[in-house]
Structures are given as C-alpha cells and as structure tokens.
Design an enzyme around this catalytic site. Structure first.
Site, PDB file in Angstrom:
ATOM      1  N   LYS A   1       0.877  -1.168   0.000  1.00  5.09           N
ATOM      2  CA  LYS A   1       0.000   0.000   0.000  1.00  5.09           C
ATOM      3  C   LYS A   1       0.914   1.218   0.000  1.00  5.09           C
ATOM      4  CE  LYS A   1      -3.386   2.663   2.531  1.00  5.09           C
ATOM      5  NZ  LYS A   1      -3.883   3.007   3.880  1.00  5.09           N
TER       6      LYS A   1
ATOM      7  N   ASN B   1      -9.629   1.766   9.485  1.00  2.56           N
ATOM      8  CA  ASN B   1      -8.892   1.434  10.685  1.00  2.56           C
ATOM      9  C   ASN B   1      -9.470   2.151  11.911  1.00  2.56           C
ATOM     10  OD1 ASN B   1      -5.376   1.771  11.723  1.00  2.56           O
ATOM     11  ND2 ASN B   1      -7.059   0.744  12.675  1.00  2.56           N
TER      12      ASN B   1
END
Length: 269
Positions: free
Chosen positions: A109, A218
């Site tokens: 990522k 998250n």
C-alpha cells in the site's frame, strides 16, 4: 447471498472479503486480534515503520497471534515523506511478508505524505514511487486524493488498484467527495478501494453502493467503544453495500408512485 464467483481480484490474487482492516490505534492486542477475526477480512495492512526488523525477537508484536494462512499481509509505507522513503519501506514490507511465510507477497500500500498537518497524499511522489516499484515487480496499491486524472495515470503505469480517500485520514467525516469517487469508479478498469475517512457502517455501505470494489478502514473500528463489535458491523455493511450494488437500485422518480397500483390489483384478480 453473494455468489462465490463474486471475488475481489487484485493482480493475480483473489479474495472473498471486500473489507480490509488496518492495525493501528487499537488499545490492546486483544482488541486488534478480535476485530480482525470479527471483520472476516482477508487483507490486513500494517505500517512497516512501526515494526521491528526481526519479528522472532519481538515478544509483544501482535502479528504472531494472527493466522497468516488465512490472512494476506498488505505492508504500507505510512510515514514516508518522499518517494525514496516509500520505496525503502516497500522492500522492508516484502521482507516482513517473507518472515510470515508469504515469500510470494509483493503487495504494497503506497503512501507518500509530505504534509504532516493535513496528511494528504503527495501525487508527484506517489507517481514516482509507483513507477519504480512496478518495474521491480511489486503489486502497488496507491493511496491518493480522489483525483480522477491521477487515478488514470496510476492505472496506466500498472497499479493494480487505486485507493482514493473518502475524506482526510482518521477524520471520520465519511465520504465528502462522492462525485470524484464516482468518476474514478466509472473510468477505472482496476479495483477502486475507498480508503480513509469512513466513520460508520452506513458510510462503508455508501461506498460499496457507489460501486467501489472494497473499503479499507482502521480508526472507525480501533477507536470505537467496542472494536470487535464495530468490526462485525463493518463486515455486514460492506456485504450489504455490495449486494445492493449488484442488485441495482430502483430508478429515482420525481413524483409519487403507489406500491399497489389499481391496474396491478385487477390483473391479480
């Protein structure tokens, strides 16, 4: 139920879950591991800067408590202010994957964030790092502003997804740029993963109903009062949004339309 054939494909790898979960900001290891389990996610992203180089000598790292035969590591280059830093983190990420038994894992990522105040991705640095890493064989998932033209440039370079932010990272503002994300989805031939800013399950559902291929989040889980329960809620929300998108919503009308019209009743009689 969603058919088994409806899989998320990133590069040569396929996944059943369309929810990806981050590993930061949890209050303890128990919350982190339970949330990942309840989310039923298959991709877990980890900031390489926060980890020791050698996991074997780290007795407190929660990664050892996860089942890496079921999970796929997505190393991220968070904290990198330049393309060069991000490239270095990507290679360290592959080393971490190897330690977890995923030698074939070259996923990364890609985050290049040069502005510490607003934490917005650097488009020039992202392009530069992506081009280099793709040439080195990495499967690059770039984190970007919701910029349709940048998304196309990254796709042309060979990125296997694009990951536009819904709103500033960790803000919980939801999706504040629906129009641009919709344009990215309509013009992309690689998966579009909405990343950052989602605060509630309903916002995750909105992203999926738009046609996003997946959602990465998250803070919404880690900082909730009950992370494991919120993770399960996000799991359901993503599945719901995907089913709704595949089903196709009804056409919007600007006038009332009875759900039991008289002509339909007469036909039934």
């Amino acid at each position: 139920m969603i058919e088994n054939s409806d899989k998320l494909k990133i590069g040569e790898k396929s996944f059943n879950s369309r929810l990806m979960l981050g590993t930061g900001k949890y209050r303890n290891i128990h919350d982190a591991t339970n949330s990942i389990e309840n989310s039923e996610c298959e991709i877990v992203t980890v900031a390489i800067r926060r980890l020791p180089i050698d996991l074997k000598n780290d007795n407190i790292n929660f990664l050892k408590y996860l089942d890496w035969k079921k999970l796929w590591l997505l190393p991220n280059t968070a904290g990198s202010q330049t393309a060069e830093e991000a490239i270095r983190m990507a290679f360290l990420g592959h080393e971490l994957a190897c330690q977890l038994g995923q030698e074939e894992n070259f996923f990364v990522k890609l985050e290049v964030i040069s502005d510490p105040k607003y934490l917005l991705p650097d488009p020039i640095g992202t392009l530069k790092a992506a081009e280099f890493l793709i040439k080195k064989g990495f499967t690059v998932l770039p984190y970007i502003n919701a910029d349709p033209m940048l998304a196309l440039h990254l796709e042309d370079l060979g990125c296997k997804t694009v990951m536009p932010l819904g709103s500033p990272i960790g803000s919980g503002q939801g999706i504040t740029n629906l129009t641009n994300i919709q344009i990215i989805i309509e013009n992309s031939s690689v998966p579009v993963i909405v990343d950052a800013g989602i605060g509630t399950p309903s916002e995750a559902t909105i992203a999926m109903e738009l046609g996003a291929d997946a959602v990465l989040l998250n803070t919404a889980v880690a900082q909730s009062n009950n992370p494991a329960q919120m993770a399960y809620a996000m799991n359901l929300a993503v599945k719901s949004g995907r089913l709704a998108y595949l089903s196709g919503r009804m056409e919007k009308k600007y006038y009332a339309n009875p759900s039991s019209p008289l002509n339909q009743i007469s036909k039934l009689e």
